[in-house]
Design a protein around this motif. Structure first.
Motif, PDB file in Angstrom:
ATOM      1  N   LYS A   1       0.610  -1.295   0.241  1.00 30.29           N
ATOM      2  CA  LYS A   1       0.214  -0.400   0.263  1.00 30.29           C
ATOM      3  C   LYS A   1       1.107   1.181   0.283  1.00 30.29           C
ATOM      4  N   ALA A   2       0.180   2.498  -0.410  1.00 30.37           N
ATOM      5  CA  ALA A   2       1.014   3.961  -0.790  1.00 30.37           C
ATOM      6  C   ALA A   2       0.184   4.291   0.126  1.00 30.37           C
ATOM      7  N   PHE A   3       1.187   5.527   1.093  1.00 27.55           N
ATOM      8  CA  PHE A   3       0.270   6.467   2.576  1.00 27.55           C
ATOM      9  C   PHE A   3       0.466   7.330   2.267  1.00 27.55           C
ATOM     10  N   ALA A   4       0.644   8.132   1.001  1.00 31.76           N
ATOM     11  CA  ALA A   4       0.468   9.196   0.520  1.00 31.76           C
ATOM     12  C   ALA A   4       0.353   9.345  -0.954  1.00 31.76           C
ATOM     13  N   LEU A   5      -0.309  10.648  -1.516  1.00 32.37           N
ATOM     14  CA  LEU A   5      -1.040  10.049  -3.505  1.00 32.37           C
ATOM     15  C   LEU A   5       0.613  10.682  -3.413  1.00 32.37           C
ATOM     16  N   GLY A   6       1.012  10.737  -4.291  1.00 28.15           N
ATOM     17  CA  GLY A   6       2.539  11.248  -5.179  1.00 28.15           C
ATOM     18  C   GLY A   6       2.186  11.162  -6.486  1.00 28.15           C
ATOM     19  N   GLY A   7       1.481  11.457  -7.253  1.00 29.35           N
ATOM     20  CA  GLY A   7       2.050  11.581  -8.634  1.00 29.35           C
ATOM     21  C   GLY A   7       2.460  11.170  -9.624  1.00 29.35           C
ATOM     22  N   LEU A   8       3.760  11.117  -9.905  1.00 29.77           N
ATOM     23  CA  LEU A   8       4.425  10.370 -11.217  1.00 29.77           C
ATOM     24  C   LEU A   8       4.453   9.152  -9.950  1.00 29.77           C
ATOM     25  N   VAL A   9       3.456   7.953 -10.604  1.00 31.45           N
ATOM     26  CA  VAL A   9       4.634   6.625  -9.693  1.00 31.45           C
ATOM     27  C   VAL A   9       5.674   5.271 -10.681  1.00 31.45           C
ATOM     28  N   GLY A  10       6.503   5.924  -9.667  1.00 29.91           N
ATOM     29  CA  GLY A  10       7.659   5.581 -10.467  1.00 29.91           C
ATOM     30  C   GLY A  10       9.122   5.097 -10.191  1.00 29.91           C
ATOM     31  N   VAL A  11      10.545   5.003 -10.272  1.00 29.77           N
ATOM     32  CA  VAL A  11      11.537   4.988  -9.023  1.00 29.77           C
ATOM     33  C   VAL A  11      11.521   6.203  -7.773  1.00 29.77           C
ATOM     34  N   PHE A  12      10.927   7.504  -8.371  1.00 34.98           N
ATOM     35  CA  PHE A  12      10.529   8.817  -7.231  1.00 34.98           C
ATOM     36  C   PHE A  12       9.659   8.692  -6.909  1.00 34.98           C
ATOM     37  N   SER A  13       8.403   7.464  -6.762  1.00 32.90           N
ATOM     38  CA  SER A  13       7.551   7.767  -5.741  1.00 32.90           C
ATOM     39  C   SER A  13       7.678   6.482  -4.710  1.00 32.90           C
ATOM     40  N   ILE A  14       8.642   5.714  -4.566  1.00 32.09           N
ATOM     41  CA  ILE A  14       9.195   4.919  -3.711  1.00 32.09           C
ATOM     42  C   ILE A  14       8.927   5.616  -2.420  1.00 32.09           C
ATOM     43  N   PRO A  15       9.389   6.524  -2.022  1.00 32.86           N
ATOM     44  CA  PRO A  15       8.904   7.137   0.101  1.00 32.86           C
ATOM     45  C   PRO A  15       7.471   6.902  -0.262  1.00 32.86           C
ATOM     46  N   VAL A  16       6.798   7.354  -1.839  1.00 36.87           N
ATOM     47  CA  VAL A  16       5.327   7.526  -0.299  1.00 36.87           C
ATOM     48  C   VAL A  16       5.052   5.737  -0.336  1.00 36.87           C
ATOM     49  N   PHE A  17       5.493   4.820  -0.205  1.00 37.54           N
ATOM     50  CA  PHE A  17       5.307   2.947   0.316  1.00 37.54           C
ATOM     51  C   PHE A  17       6.418   3.076   1.652  1.00 37.54           C
ATOM     52  N   ALA A  18       6.586   3.833   2.070  1.00 35.74           N
ATOM     53  CA  ALA A  18       7.026   4.030   3.360  1.00 35.74           C
ATOM     54  C   ALA A  18       5.915   4.537   4.285  1.00 35.74           C
ATOM     55  N   ASP A  19       6.454   3.522   5.311  1.00 32.21           N
ATOM     56  CA  ASP A  19       5.582   3.128   6.408  1.00 32.21           C
ATOM     57  C   ASP A  19       5.812   4.234   7.259  1.00 32.21           C
ATOM     58  N   PRO A  20       5.055   5.894   7.459  1.00 34.44           N
ATOM     59  CA  PRO A  20       4.809   7.137   8.832  1.00 34.44           C
ATOM     60  C   PRO A  20       5.566   6.570  10.290  1.00 34.44           C
ATOM     61  N   SER A  21       5.189   5.379  10.174  1.00 33.56           N
ATOM     62  CA  SER A  21       5.662   5.111  12.064  1.00 33.56           C
ATOM     63  C   SER A  21       6.723   4.966  11.861  1.00 33.56           C
TER      64      SER A  21
END
Length: 631
Positions: free
Chosen positions: A407-427
């Motif tokens: 799952k993604a924890f934020a909406l990241g725009g272009l979904v690719g290599v630079f969107s990897i951070p949106v899959f990081a758990d904020p916890s």
């Protein structure tokens, strides 16, 4: 003149000029048009423009695929449309289907705000990543300030949607902001957050008007529905209020009508609808995650091609608002986009065509970033097998992601290599980012290996004069391509599925069939009418570049002896692409006991390296590219 301006002017000219443009905007890779008269579009000429990757109708929306430079081209196009008076006509020709209209509306509302969503979402993703790797804590002042920047667009999303919706439906943006401002006013927000004792609001001392306490922060559907109501109420009020006092009293009366209805009925209704849709998708991935992931992951390229992924954006936003995660849209797009990238990189390594190698490498990089159209249209779909390998890979990995709960924890725009951070758990939990990196690698590697091992039919270079023997006939490969447009609207049917063995076994040549949903045939190419029997159930055309196309309406319909068919051309006539050729009554043909499935065949198939359908299933629109023939 800049290259982008020249491209914009050529596109505008071939869509019928600024006067034919009802509305124009762009997404990440495409110029999108609502046109007054789609018959004025020269789709074949647009596809030949240097810098255009493709063009197609998606419903009643016309799309010109540009790629990475679309924003620059649109910047040159926008003043041309405005200065020449385009977009002033409030009436579009023809009737749009319900699904087509909804898709067009959603993409028009969300596309303008994507840069804000992408930038803010990516910032939140990086913050979660920094917490995960221990570079930052989620309790410090720096985190608080940066999180406020990233969270602002999502919290105040009704304001952004108020403007984009007002622009889409052509109503006053500032009145729409008043609607959003009222919904987000602290009186209601504080009550919804339990900061006051208020549990509901009664209006005008009317007990039956009970306004529930709700927070519309980050909401999507309520503000969109409210602005739609605003448009019609405001237009109606202006018609009855005298012009001398309209400036003051038209907005006042509009507010007194729209805002009570919004707070009392539309807001709660939209909120419940959004939560319901979110619950359905969350339930689907919870209960049948592998199956849902397999289908959505594997079919995502087709969803993106039609622009339907925009329909999922409001649901993804609602999911993040409700549960804090997006379980389906970004995870599946992440896998699918990278699979297209991996397949393109495989083509770059295996192909011997220098131009194709260069295109595959550059488009592979774009797809890895999240812009897949250059790889899909320019490389993978053109070669067919790499596209299939990418879809198979993303389907399998999508099934794994659905099973795991990726799952993604934020909406990241272009979904690719630079969107990897949106899959990081904020916890700060490490597992989520590890799975994201693993899927990133596998999504690239699996289709890359499949392309290398299983291969594809390469396109020889233009200067390669090596004879190629096919069907016992010697032909010279040049790598040149010719597009054949669809002569009618309907559902695609593979030739192998037809009941007539002459067509099913490709005895007449390669091609595709269409089950028509309309009653007319237009010219798929420019050329000359070579065959038109008295029964008028079929027509043969020889194109300007030697291609020979047979359009055969129905199976065994020659027996009707011309009944229910009407031709508008004769043998020997010069025809242009898009010109009306034949009309027919498909219902009457069916009542007479005949099938109406229509075959489009390249009868001189042996003269070409290959005849490739753009797709073999799904809906095809009149004038959309149907086949590619490669010499």
């Amino acid at each position: 003149m800049t290259k982008h301006k020249e491209l914009a002017e050529k596109v505008l000219s071939h869509v019928g000029g600024a006067g034919n443009v009802y509305q124009a905007w762009h997404c990440v890779t495409r110029l999108r048009f609502n046109l007054t008269n789609k018959d004025n579009v020269d789709i074949e000429a647009i596809k030949q423009i240097d810098g255009v990757l493709g063009a197609q109708f998606s419903g009643d929306q016309f799309q010109v695929i540009i790629g990475n430079k679309v924003a620059d081209v649109y910047a040159e196009l926008e003043p041309l449309v405005e200065n020449e008076g385009g977009g002033k006509n409030d009436q579009k020709s023809g009737k749009s289907g319900v699904i087509s209209s909804v898709m067009d509306f959603i993409s028009g509302v969300f596309t303008p705000i994507l840069p804000a969503l992408a930038g803010a979402g990516l910032l939140k993703g990086f913050l979660a990543l920094f917490v995960t790797v221990g570079w930052m804590t989620n309790t410090g002042d720096t985190y608080a300030v940066l999180n406020a920047i990233g969270d602002s667009v999502f919290y105040f999303l009704p304001f952004f949607l108020a403007v984009s919706t007002a622009r889409k439906v052509k109503t006053n943006e500032y009145l729409a902001l008043i609607v959003a401002g009222t919904m987000m006013y602290p009186t209601f927000i504080d009550a919804a957050n339990g900061l006051t004792d208020q549990t509901s609001f009664t209006l005008f001392n009317l007990s039956f008007i009970s306004i529930p306490v709700l927070s519309y922060a980050s909401s999507v559907i309520p503000i969109i529905l409210s602005v739609l109501l605003l448009k019609y109420v405001y237009n109606g009020v202006k018609k009855v209020v005298p012009s001398v006092i309209s400036l003051m009293f038209s907005p006042l009366l509009t507010f007194l009508i729209v805002l009570p209805i919004t707070l009392w009925i539309i807001g709660p209704l939209g909120s419940n609808l959004g939560e319901g849709l979110s619950t359905v998708f969350v339930w689907l991935f919870d209960v049948a995650g592998p199956v849902a992931g397999l289908l959505l992951g594997g079919l995502m390229p087709l969803v993106i091609m039609t622009g339907m992924h925009y329909a999922f954006v409001p649901i993804a936003i609602q999911n993040i608002n409700s549960s804090g995660t997006d379980t389906f849209l970004q995870p599946m797009m992440f896998i699918s986009n990278l699979a297209q990238s991996g397949a393109a990189f495989g083509v770059a390594v295996r192909s011997r065509n220098k131009a194709l190698k260069q295109l595959a490498a550059s488009s592979g990089i774009s797809a890895m970033i999240g812009i897949t159209e250059p790889a899909m249209y320019g490389v993978n779909m053109k070669l067919k097998k790499p596209f299939i390998y990418a879809m198979l890979s993303s389907g399998v990995l999508g099934a794994f992601a659905g099973w795991y709960g990726f799952k993604a924890f934020a909406l990241g725009g272009l979904v690719g290599v630079f969107s990897i951070p949106v899959f990081a758990d904020p916890s700060g939990a490490v597992g989520a980012i590890v799975v994201a990196v693993l899927l990133f690698v596998l999504s690239l590697v699996i289709p890359f290996v499949l392309v290398l091992v299983l291969g594809f039919k390469d396109i020889p270079e233009e200067n390669d004069s090596t004879p190629v023997v096919e069907n016992k006939k010697e032909i010279v490969a040049s790598g040149k391509e010719k597009a054949i447009n669809s002569p009618l609207k309907g559902e695609l049917v593979p030739l192998k599925d037809l009941s007539d063995p002459t067509f099913a076994q490709e005895i007449m040549g390669k091609g595709v069939a269409i089950e028509p949903t309309e009653n007319r045939i237009i010219a798929p190419i420019s050329g000359e009418v070579m065959v038109l029997p008295d029964s008028q159930h079929a027509i043969g055309i020889k194109g300007d570049e030697g291609e020979e196309i047979l359009i055969h309406i129905g199976i065994d319909t020659v027996s009707l002896k011309g009944e229910h068919f009407k031709a508008f051309v004769q043998v020997g006539d010069r025809i242009e692409v898009g010109e009306l050729l034949i009309t027919f009554d498909r219902e009457a043909i069916k009542e007479a006991g005949f099938q109406t499935v229509t075959m489009i065949i390249v009868t001189n198939t042996p003269d070409y390296l290959d005849v490739l359908p753009m797709n073999e299933s799904g809906l095809i629109f009149e004038g959309e590219q149907l086949l590619t023939i490669i010499r």
